[in-house]
Design a protein around this motif. Structure first.
Motif, PDB file in Angstrom:
ATOM      1  N   VAL A  59       7.151 -18.156  12.756  1.00 28.81           N
ATOM      2  CA  VAL A  59       8.329 -19.018  12.887  1.00 28.81           C
ATOM      3  C   VAL A  59       7.910 -20.487  12.804  1.00 28.81           C
ATOM      4  N   ILE A  60       6.811 -20.836  13.463  1.00 26.35           N
ATOM      5  CA  ILE A  60       6.298 -22.214  13.378  1.00 26.35           C
ATOM      6  C   ILE A  60       5.920 -22.547  11.938  1.00 26.35           C
ATOM      7  N   GLU A  61       5.298 -21.622  11.231  1.00 23.59           N
ATOM      8  CA  GLU A  61       4.945 -21.849   9.830  1.00 23.59           C
ATOM      9  C   GLU A  61       6.191 -22.109   8.988  1.00 23.59           C
ATOM     10  N   ILE A  62       7.231 -21.309   9.173  1.00 21.02           N
ATOM     11  CA  ILE A  62       8.457 -21.462   8.384  1.00 21.02           C
ATOM     12  C   ILE A  62       9.120 -22.807   8.690  1.00 21.02           C
ATOM     13  N   VAL A  63       9.278 -23.118   9.965  1.00 25.79           N
ATOM     14  CA  VAL A  63       9.926 -24.376  10.351  1.00 25.79           C
ATOM     15  C   VAL A  63       9.094 -25.568   9.867  1.00 25.79           C
ATOM     16  N   GLY A  64       7.784 -25.517  10.091  1.00 26.07           N
ATOM     17  CA  GLY A  64       6.915 -26.606   9.635  1.00 26.07           C
ATOM     18  C   GLY A  64       6.948 -26.764   8.131  1.00 26.07           C
ATOM     19  N   GLY A  65       6.898 -25.658   7.412  1.00 27.93           N
ATOM     20  CA  GLY A  65       6.958 -25.705   5.953  1.00 27.93           C
ATOM     21  C   GLY A  65       8.271 -26.282   5.455  1.00 27.93           C
ATOM     22  N   LEU A  66       9.384 -25.900   6.090  1.00 28.65           N
ATOM     23  CA  LEU A  66      10.683 -26.450   5.700  1.00 28.65           C
ATOM     24  C   LEU A  66      10.741 -27.956   5.926  1.00 28.65           C
ATOM     25  N   PHE A  67      10.217 -28.414   7.059  1.00 29.01           N
ATOM     26  CA  PHE A  67      10.222 -29.850   7.325  1.00 29.01           C
ATOM     27  C   PHE A  67       9.322 -30.601   6.344  1.00 29.01           C
ATOM     28  N   LEU A  68       8.229 -29.982   5.905  1.00 28.57           N
ATOM     29  CA  LEU A  68       7.412 -30.618   4.867  1.00 28.57           C
ATOM     30  C   LEU A  68       8.192 -30.700   3.555  1.00 28.57           C
ATOM     31  N   VAL A  78       2.534 -32.064   9.927  1.00 27.31           N
ATOM     32  CA  VAL A  78       1.168 -31.972   9.397  1.00 27.31           C
ATOM     33  C   VAL A  78       0.212 -31.683  10.557  1.00 27.31           C
ATOM     34  N   LEU A  79       0.425 -32.355  11.691  1.00 25.34           N
ATOM     35  CA  LEU A  79      -0.404 -32.100  12.885  1.00 25.34           C
ATOM     36  C   LEU A  79      -0.147 -30.727  13.473  1.00 25.34           C
ATOM     37  N   VAL A  80       1.113 -30.335  13.556  1.00 27.63           N
ATOM     38  CA  VAL A  80       1.460 -29.038  14.142  1.00 27.63           C
ATOM     39  C   VAL A  80       0.863 -27.903  13.326  1.00 27.63           C
ATOM     40  N   LEU A  81       0.866 -28.043  12.006  1.00 24.52           N
ATOM     41  CA  LEU A  81       0.376 -26.971  11.136  1.00 24.52           C
ATOM     42  C   LEU A  81      -1.142 -26.967  10.962  1.00 24.52           C
ATOM     43  N   PHE A  82      -1.810 -28.052  11.368  1.00 27.08           N
ATOM     44  CA  PHE A  82      -3.259 -28.090  11.158  1.00 27.08           C
ATOM     45  C   PHE A  82      -4.018 -26.977  11.889  1.00 27.08           C
ATOM     46  N   PRO A  83      -3.748 -26.693  13.170  1.00 28.59           N
ATOM     47  CA  PRO A  83      -4.484 -25.584  13.798  1.00 28.59           C
ATOM     48  C   PRO A  83      -4.249 -24.244  13.110  1.00 28.59           C
ATOM     49  N   ILE A  84      -3.043 -24.043  12.591  1.00 31.03           N
ATOM     50  CA  ILE A  84      -2.765 -22.797  11.862  1.00 31.03           C
ATOM     51  C   ILE A  84      -3.559 -22.780  10.559  1.00 31.03           C
ATOM     52  N   SER A  85      -3.582 -23.918   9.845  1.00 32.47           N
ATOM     53  CA  SER A  85      -4.353 -24.003   8.601  1.00 32.47           C
ATOM     54  C   SER A  85      -5.837 -23.750   8.853  1.00 32.47           C
ATOM     55  N   LEU A  86      -6.361 -24.357   9.903  1.00 31.84           N
ATOM     56  CA  LEU A  86      -7.768 -24.173  10.237  1.00 31.84           C
ATOM     57  C   LEU A  86      -8.057 -22.711  10.584  1.00 31.84           C
ATOM     58  N   ASN A  87      -7.154 -22.076  11.305  1.00 37.91           N
ATOM     59  CA  ASN A  87      -7.343 -20.670  11.656  1.00 37.91           C
ATOM     60  C   ASN A  87      -7.280 -19.769  10.419  1.00 37.91           C
ATOM     61  N   ILE A  88      -6.380 -20.081   9.491  1.00 36.52           N
ATOM     62  CA  ILE A  88      -6.317 -19.320   8.233  1.00 36.52           C
ATOM     63  C   ILE A  88      -7.651 -19.447   7.495  1.00 36.52           C
ATOM     64  N   PHE A  89      -8.163 -20.671   7.407  1.00 30.88           N
ATOM     65  CA  PHE A  89      -9.438 -20.904   6.732  1.00 30.88           C
ATOM     66  C   PHE A  89     -10.582 -20.154   7.420  1.00 30.88           C
ATOM     67  N   LEU A  90     -10.676 -20.277   8.734  1.00 25.62           N
ATOM     68  CA  LEU A  90     -11.772 -19.621   9.461  1.00 25.62           C
ATOM     69  C   LEU A  90     -11.656 -18.107   9.403  1.00 25.62           C
ATOM     70  N   PHE A  91     -10.437 -17.578   9.518  1.00 25.96           N
ATOM     71  CA  PHE A  91     -10.237 -16.133   9.424  1.00 25.96           C
ATOM     72  C   PHE A  91     -10.752 -15.617   8.083  1.00 25.96           C
ATOM     73  N   HIS A  92     -10.348 -16.301   7.008  1.00 26.76           N
ATOM     74  CA  HIS A  92     -10.742 -15.817   5.680  1.00 26.76           C
ATOM     75  C   HIS A  92     -12.191 -16.149   5.337  1.00 26.76           C
ATOM     76  N   THR A  93     -12.764 -17.137   5.970  1.00 24.71           N
ATOM     77  CA  THR A  93     -14.166 -17.445   5.719  1.00 24.71           C
ATOM     78  C   THR A  93     -15.082 -16.501   6.488  1.00 24.71           C
ATOM     79  N   LEU A  94     -14.758 -16.250   7.742  1.00 22.60           N
ATOM     80  CA  LEU A  94     -15.651 -15.481   8.611  1.00 22.60           C
ATOM     81  C   LEU A  94     -15.326 -13.993   8.689  1.00 22.60           C
ATOM     82  N   VAL A 106      -5.392 -24.242   1.677  1.00 18.01           N
ATOM     83  CA  VAL A 106      -4.478 -24.645   2.752  1.00 18.01           C
ATOM     84  C   VAL A 106      -5.115 -25.717   3.619  1.00 18.01           C
ATOM     85  N   VAL A 107      -6.362 -25.538   4.004  1.00 12.47           N
ATOM     86  CA  VAL A 107      -7.005 -26.526   4.877  1.00 12.47           C
ATOM     87  C   VAL A 107      -7.255 -27.838   4.129  1.00 12.47           C
ATOM     88  N   ILE A 108      -7.572 -27.787   2.851  1.00 13.07           N
ATOM     89  CA  ILE A 108      -7.762 -29.015   2.074  1.00 13.07           C
ATOM     90  C   ILE A 108      -6.442 -29.777   1.938  1.00 13.07           C
TER      91      ILE A 108
END
Length: 131
Positions: A59-68, A78-94, A106-108
């Motif tokens: 829900v946070i992703e959808i709302v944040g994406g709509l506001f972007l 941009v700040l609210v979505l950064f921890p989610i972006s970082l987690n997506i990156f780390l999940f897929h990297t590790l 996404v993180v870039i």
């Protein structure tokens, strides 16, 4: 620079809206995906198992994406979505390296927008704020 920020903002907004909505409506077929490694399954299972966290995050992703996409409160989201972006990156990297390109993108995009909107964050980094 304005064009690059516009493109990055729209791309990041679309990624979050589309993948957030896909969680609820399943309109992107997930057939042909490589199976997730056991650690990735355990992590995802924990998020799903909580009963609320994954839904809350989407829900946070959808709302944040709509506001972007509509360019309102952009610096905040941009700040609210950064921890989610970082987690997506780390999940897929590790844990699930097959999805690393999307995590990296996404993180870039999020970092680029954070730098572009940095003037709105300057006051946050004041060492001794005064009233």
């Amino acid at each position: 620079m304005k064009i690059a920020v516009l493109i990055a903002r729209i791309l990041l907004g679309l990624v979050f809206v589309v993948f957030g909505l896909n969680f609820f409506f399943h309109f992107i077929p997930m057939t042909g995906q490589p199976p997730m490694p056991p650690k990735a399954q355990a992590f995802s299972g924990g998020l799903f198992g909580s009963g609320y966290f994954f839904q809350y995050m989407k829900v946070i992703e959808i709302v944040g994406g709509l506001f972007l996409l509509i360019n309102r409160y952009t610096a905040l989201f941009v700040l609210v979505l950064f921890p989610i972006s970082l987690n997506i990156f780390l999940f897929h990297t590790l844990l699930a390296p097959a999805g690393m390109p999307i995590g990296l993108a996404v993180v870039i995009l999020n970092l680029f927008l954070g730098i572009a909107y940095f003037k709105y964050y300057k006051s946050i980094f004041t060492a001794t704020p005064t009233l």
